[in-house]
Design a protein around this motif. Structure first.
Motif, mmCIF file in Angstrom:
data_model
loop_
_atom_site.group_PDB
_atom_site.id
_atom_site.type_symbol
_atom_site.label_atom_id
_atom_site.label_comp_id
_atom_site.label_asym_id
_atom_site.label_seq_id
_atom_site.Cartn_x
_atom_site.Cartn_y
_atom_site.Cartn_z
ATOM 1 N N ALA A 113 0.793 -1.175 0.108
ATOM 2 C CA ALA A 113 -0.002 0.022 0.092
ATOM 3 C C ALA A 113 0.870 1.281 0.003
ATOM 4 C CB ALA A 113 -0.994 -0.067 1.110
ATOM 5 N N TYR A 114 1.881 1.289 0.762
ATOM 6 C CA TYR A 114 2.860 2.362 0.914
ATOM 7 C C TYR A 114 3.566 2.688 -0.569
ATOM 8 C CZ TYR A 114 2.886 2.624 5.938
ATOM 9 O OH TYR A 114 2.500 2.937 7.294
ATOM 10 N N LEU A 115 3.722 1.340 -1.302
ATOM 11 C CA LEU A 115 4.557 1.676 -2.255
ATOM 12 C C LEU A 115 3.481 2.233 -3.507
ATOM 13 C CD1 LEU A 115 6.855 1.099 -4.352
ATOM 14 C CD2 LEU A 115 5.984 -1.327 -4.508
ATOM 15 N N ALA A 116 2.371 1.547 -3.392
ATOM 16 C CA ALA A 116 1.292 2.114 -4.502
ATOM 17 C C ALA A 116 0.909 3.794 -4.194
ATOM 18 C CB ALA A 116 -0.163 1.506 -4.165
ATOM 19 N N THR A 117 1.091 4.173 -3.051
ATOM 20 C CA THR A 117 0.659 5.492 -2.871
ATOM 21 C C THR A 117 1.972 6.481 -3.294
ATOM 22 O OG1 THR A 117 -0.231 5.024 -0.805
ATOM 23 C CG2 THR A 117 0.721 7.444 -0.939
ATOM 24 N N GLY A 118 3.229 5.809 -3.208
ATOM 25 C CA GLY A 118 4.412 6.417 -3.752
ATOM 26 C C GLY A 118 4.343 6.432 -5.220
ATOM 27 N N GLN A 119 3.947 5.350 -5.784
ATOM 28 C CA GLN A 119 3.778 5.383 -7.240
ATOM 29 C C GLN A 119 2.894 6.317 -7.819
ATOM 30 O OE1 GLN A 119 5.837 4.196 -9.229
ATOM 31 N NE2 GLN A 119 6.880 2.118 -8.271
ATOM 32 N N ALA A 120 1.476 6.242 -7.002
ATOM 33 C CA ALA A 120 0.664 7.118 -7.260
ATOM 34 C C ALA A 120 1.195 8.647 -7.545
ATOM 35 C CB ALA A 120 -0.750 7.003 -6.630
ATOM 36 N N ARG A 121 1.927 9.124 -6.254
ATOM 37 C CA ARG A 121 2.412 10.406 -6.320
ATOM 38 C C ARG A 121 3.481 10.729 -7.460
ATOM 39 N NH1 ARG A 121 3.564 10.002 0.172
ATOM 40 N NH2 ARG A 121 1.204 10.837 0.652
ATOM 41 N N ARG A 122 4.049 9.859 -7.655
ATOM 42 C CA ARG A 122 5.217 9.835 -9.040
ATOM 43 C C ARG A 122 4.492 9.818 -10.305
ATOM 44 N NH1 ARG A 122 8.828 11.850 -11.608
ATOM 45 N NH2 ARG A 122 10.146 10.405 -13.025
ATOM 46 N N ALA A 123 3.231 9.281 -10.364
ATOM 47 C CA ALA A 123 2.430 9.457 -11.641
ATOM 48 C C ALA A 123 1.898 10.961 -11.653
ATOM 49 C CB ALA A 123 1.472 8.575 -11.549
ATOM 50 N N GLU A 124 1.430 11.252 -10.509
ATOM 51 C CA GLU A 124 1.010 12.896 -10.604
ATOM 52 C C GLU A 124 2.199 13.856 -11.101
ATOM 53 O OE1 GLU A 124 -1.426 15.939 -10.632
ATOM 54 O OE2 GLU A 124 -2.117 13.720 -10.712
ATOM 55 N N ALA A 125 3.430 13.354 -10.173
ATOM 56 C CA ALA A 125 4.541 14.362 -10.667
ATOM 57 C C ALA A 125 4.803 14.397 -12.265
ATOM 58 C CB ALA A 125 5.570 14.134 -9.793
ATOM 59 N N ILE A 126 4.848 13.408 -12.683
ATOM 60 C CA ILE A 126 5.113 12.962 -14.400
ATOM 61 C C ILE A 126 3.885 13.751 -15.019
ATOM 62 C CG2 ILE A 126 5.274 11.506 -16.195
ATOM 63 C CD1 ILE A 126 6.395 9.583 -14.050
ATOM 64 N N ARG A 127 2.624 13.505 -14.425
ATOM 65 C CA ARG A 127 1.484 14.446 -15.212
ATOM 66 C C ARG A 127 1.622 15.859 -15.166
ATOM 67 N NH1 ARG A 127 -1.595 10.528 -12.349
ATOM 68 N NH2 ARG A 127 -2.424 8.695 -13.992
ATOM 69 N N GLN A 128 2.286 16.356 -14.203
ATOM 70 C CA GLN A 128 2.334 17.721 -14.090
ATOM 71 C C GLN A 128 3.536 18.298 -14.766
ATOM 72 O OE1 GLN A 128 0.560 19.972 -12.220
ATOM 73 N NE2 GLN A 128 -1.055 18.238 -11.994
ATOM 74 N N ALA A 129 4.469 17.405 -14.887
ATOM 75 C CA ALA A 129 5.691 17.827 -15.828
ATOM 76 C C ALA A 129 5.215 17.646 -17.404
ATOM 77 C CB ALA A 129 6.797 16.628 -15.733
ATOM 78 N N MET A 130 4.530 16.782 -17.691
ATOM 79 C CA MET A 130 3.975 16.795 -19.040
ATOM 80 C C MET A 130 3.109 17.932 -19.327
ATOM 81 S SD MET A 130 2.716 12.657 -19.448
ATOM 82 C CE MET A 130 2.409 12.824 -21.268
ATOM 83 N N LEU A 131 2.256 18.404 -18.357
ATOM 84 C CA LEU A 131 1.448 19.591 -18.512
ATOM 85 C C LEU A 131 2.383 21.165 -18.906
ATOM 86 C CD1 LEU A 131 -1.320 20.908 -18.679
ATOM 87 C CD2 LEU A 131 -1.390 20.876 -16.118
ATOM 88 N N SER A 132 3.511 20.835 -17.972
ATOM 89 C CA SER A 132 4.277 22.148 -18.193
ATOM 90 C C SER A 132 5.061 22.072 -19.683
ATOM 91 C CB SER A 132 5.632 22.015 -17.079
ATOM 92 O OG SER A 132 4.788 22.202 -15.861
ATOM 93 N N TRP A 133 5.241 20.855 -19.931
ATOM 94 C CA TRP A 133 6.046 20.935 -21.285
ATOM 95 C C TRP A 133 5.250 21.024 -22.291
ATOM 96 C CZ3 TRP A 133 10.900 20.902 -22.775
ATOM 97 C CH2 TRP A 133 11.987 20.472 -21.863
ATOM 98 N N ARG A 134 3.851 20.777 -22.196
ATOM 99 C CA ARG A 134 2.835 20.975 -23.307
ATOM 100 C C ARG A 134 2.574 22.473 -23.471
ATOM 101 N NH1 ARG A 134 -0.401 16.518 -21.010
ATOM 102 N NH2 ARG A 134 0.087 14.692 -22.526
ATOM 103 N N ARG A 135 2.586 23.250 -22.172
ATOM 104 C CA ARG A 135 2.386 24.567 -22.347
ATOM 105 C C ARG A 135 3.572 25.434 -22.697
ATOM 106 N NH1 ARG A 135 -0.695 25.062 -16.484
ATOM 107 N NH2 ARG A 135 -2.702 24.053 -17.357
#
Length: 162
Positions: free
Chosen positions: A51-73
């Motif tokens: 469960a801790y690992l899943a939470t960490g992976q979900a946070r990493r996924a959100e960070a990547i989504r935010q980076a992608m948004l920054s690069w698209r803009r």
């Protein structure tokens, strides 16, 4: 070198990273919630750890989504010799100690720390919060760039900017 092509390569790499992280988060979540991994005593922690690992992976996924948004803009601009190096610049640094050591850098908004190939040349993508990016911003062709990493001080010359 085409900066828009480099930008697209960054987005492609981030998309692949996101795909892998989401897959890892799903696997960790399935492990955490699987009936065989229900804790039977206080030492049985596999489900909790997953469960801790899943939470960490979900946070990493959100960070990547935010980076992608920054690069698209992001819209890399041509180099303005009056302003010096800005985000979106493609720069070539040469080591002052060894002129054979050259580094091509693409300065981006987020999610850097990757190396891309553009033709036969390797281009290191660095984000705005990287110490090297901060050291290069505002510099002009021919300027010296110094960077202190732990006990090591590196000196570069800014050979060219695009």
């Amino acid at each position: 070198m085409d900066k828009l092509l480099l930008q697209q390569q960054v987005l492609d790499r981030l998309a692949e990273d996101l795909r892998q992280v989401v897959q890892a988060a799903r696997a960790a979540h399935e492990t955490a919630t699987h009936e065989e991994n229900i804790a039977e005593n206080k030492y049985d922690t596999l489900g909790l750890e997953a469960a801790y690992l899943a939470t960490g992976q979900a946070r990493r996924a959100e960070a990547i989504r935010q980076a992608m948004l920054s690069w698209r803009r992001f819209r890399p601009q041509p180099y303005d010799a009056g302003k010096g190096v800005q985000l979106g610049a493609l720069v070539c640094l040469v080591d002052v100690e060894d002129a054979r050591q050259q580094r091509l850098l693409f300065l981006g908004p987020a999610g850097g720390s990757m190396t891309l190939l553009c033709g036969e040349q390797r281009v290191q993508v660095i984000s705005s919060d990287a110490p090297l990016c901060k050291a290069v911003l505002g510099k002009f062709e021919g300027d010296e760039v110094s960077l202190q990493i732990a006990a090591l001080r590196q000196h570069f010359e800014l050979l060219w900017v695009q």
